[in-house]
Design a protein around this motif. Sequence first.
Motif: not given
Lengths: 305, 379, 325
Positions: A2, A5, A8-9
């Motif tokens: 998504t 994700l 966030e990474q």
Amino acid sequence: MTLALVLEQVLNGLQFGLMLFLMSAGLTLVFGVMGLINLAHGSLYMIGAFCCAAIAGVTGNFWLGLMAGIAAAAAAGALIEVLVIRRLYARDHLDQVLATFALILILSEGVRMIFGPRPLYLNVPDMLRGTVNLGIVDYSLYRLALIGFGLAVALGLWALITRTRLGIQIRAGESDREMIAALGVNIRWLYTVVFALGAALAGLAGALVGAIQSVQVGMGEPVLILAFVVIVIGGIGSIKGAMVGALLVGVIDTMGRFLLPRFFATFLDTSQAMGVGAALASMLIYLLMALVLIFRPKGLFPAHG
Amino acid sequence: MTPFRTAALAAMALGAASLAKADEITVGMITTLSGGGAGLGVDARDGFQLALDTAGEHNIRLVVEDDAQRPELAVQIAERMIQSERADILTGIIWSNLAMAVVPSTVAQDIFYLSLNAGPSALAGANCHPNYFNVAWQNDMLHEGAGAYANELGYENTFIMAPNYPAGTDALAGFKRYFEGELAGELFTQVGQTDYAAEIAEIRASGADSIFIFLPGGMGISFMRQYEQSGLDLPIVSAAFTFSQDILPAVGAAALGVFNASQWSPDLDNAANQEFVAAFREAFGRTPSLYASQGFDTAKLILSAAAKADVSDRDAFREALRAADFTSVRGDFAWAPNQHPIQRVYIREVVEVDGEFTNRIVGTAFDEHRDVHGENCPM
Amino acid sequence: MDRLRTEWLLNAVLAGALFAVPLWALMAGEPFIITLATRIAILAIAAVGLNIALGLGGMVSFGHALYFGLGGYVAGIAAHHAFHGTPVLGLPGTNQMLPIWAIAMVLSGALAGIVGALSLRTSGIFFIMITLAFAQMGFFFPLSWPAYGGEDGLPIFMRNQFPGLNTARPWDMFLIAYGVLLLTLGLFAMLRAARFGAALMAIRQNPDRAAAIGISPFGIKLVAFILSGMITGLAGAMMADLTRFVSPAMMAWTMSGELIVIIILGGVGRMFGPVAGAAILVGFEVFFGGLTEHWQFWLGLVLLAVVLFARGGLVGLIAGRARNV
């Protein structure tokens, strides 16, 4: 996979990159001004983390610990410069590598003698606990603060180098060592200050990272190797290069670990893909470094024209 | 062979015999006393030492050395312990990858290896050996308990994670053997990893309803502290390693309420255990972890065998070890044919008692549990 | 003249002691001391390899652990397949040291050729860093490659065989290592005395002048670098057999550092420097390691003192400064 994700990474990569920048900035400054390669830079990172954990443990205040960590690393840096490093400026790189390798042994064992073999743990300060909502993802407030810290220090460093008398001397030292002596600058003093400044940045990084990881002997060496990769990619001696290199290494390393296994999973079975992906991901930044050195042997931003 | 070499070898044999006191048993302990895994080794060593100290008169000489959690170092130390210290028994290794590097060549040299922690599946099955005894468990065992209990808790979509080394693969295999729900994701991390930001992001994105982790020592501490800061609040089920007494003080309240499977707990109600916990607290000023209990049991086993047989008679001593004539702090103890324990697996919950974070037994996962790999063991 | 004679005398004493001490240990029944002497001999072989690049050619390679580890993995993988009776790349595994050594040297040489060809385009600090980067790449390869143990390393259950000797016996293993050490030392002396060595040293001292008299710096340095990698790779294969274990730690950057330390402790460019250095390092570890767990602290101090005040290392301290090193 998504968007949340991926975001966030990317943030994880930025946070990692900015902590690498704090390490690399000192390393590249010391090389740029004094022409010295310092393997013991990782030990200063460790000293910052240990002193921060010890003082924060006694006083219960993270910020006091952080100040102590920075001060201890700077003091250790100044002491090392006066006792050992000063004798190495005129030596070849082999002697510098060895003497600072010896310093790693001495400092690591020294810290082990004082603090014991077990890791210390440092708590995230209360005001930075928990998460913050970034629209599509909740992100750790502390990690976000690390990104802020990193950017603030980078800005401060830029101001120091372009706007202050010390900065002028540092830049003069980078371009022509004889000239600044002729200008009446006390070179010995300048060198000690630059070394202590680099040490303080390493200590700051160690203390900040120590709060979410564990504070243990040997924590500095993996970061040191990465910081070398950063400054070689960026161009040894260039602060701007260190910034670009650090962000490149941080983001590429994080995204490689995140994306490569997924990529291989499209045509290999899961466990194989995880293995191959992880192997390649760990080698990615060294591959990048080798490529940069092959095509731009002096790095992306060569310090001396 | 030249006459000279024959003479030299004869001298060697004489030297070896004259050096060791006839009835002394030399136990070489290779364990982790520095770095992120130090907590485990220190507890195992202290538990072992406590058993010797409280045993009264005995003929055991203990030599301890730090392996720094590095396999190549453990191999060198084992060689020195065997050749230079002339150890009869080796023990102490915490990590399965170190055990795999040391145990096969040790037992092949007619030295006993008594494992007080690591129990890799490879040594429990086809490669079992008469000189290898595991006093703790086979790696899968406690994770199997966690898998079975996850079913009882009603977890349906669990994210599972362990470090990439033999005990990590055993852990995930053990959990999956009994868990009946779906897996939201499966990850191997690096051994000794300190930053789990990327893994936490994966867990968040996976839509899991629960997490199973196996992260012993400093890895567990780092993960739990970062997990607490991540805003994720999924229930965690685990084996004792990630929530043992060496980890809880550093993790604190973040671990409260976590269920974990173990063959032992400080509140286990039998006389031997209550005596052990009290003596350990008295001697070291802290509550023992399961590693301490395993170290204690291993020393008790050696003491029981030493009372019956001379270690230089390997066959007699082996029989004495097989008799397992000691009172384990975990309660009933028996060997399976592959010389791994048959034992009860409890479920514990992390609680706070009088300001101390510790574990309390809340249930039983298996009554008389033995490992699956023993079937492949020819013994 | 006197100094030269002192150095030869010192060399003879070192070579004699490295043979006499384990021989005494054999008679006294102290197999561990024989193993230690074997370790010294093998580390010395690895350092002789590095000494060709570093001592003669002035190439400060901070990545020789790469070849050491590669050699180790050749021995480990060959033994692994021989033990399990499985083929590797279509070939059967082997438990014979001689073919394993040959493969280890060929592969190490090839790898050193690639690394050298790329790295020798740079110099100074960049050369140090790029050799380190290549070694780190190599380090992560076995680390994350599960087939041969990954992080756990790869045990060698039975030492590989050498014709006519029983390698399981410490003394036989020592004889092999000692013999190979003498051969590599001889090779080093021959190289140094030959035109090749003279050209290499000329390039190190003044690359421009060397180029002017028709010496191609790149080609000569590359050949020296390849030879250097081959010998270090051979030592790696032997070390794997001695410890019966291979792990990525053989390729760690600290191993590269240790090899440099051995050369510096002994004396850069000196024929017996690596022998003296390896003996000091292993002796230090065993002796001070028995006295204090903080022996590395004292090793650091000694190393620092050598770098700052005794640049010729042990050989230099006793036999004086070398003529041209």
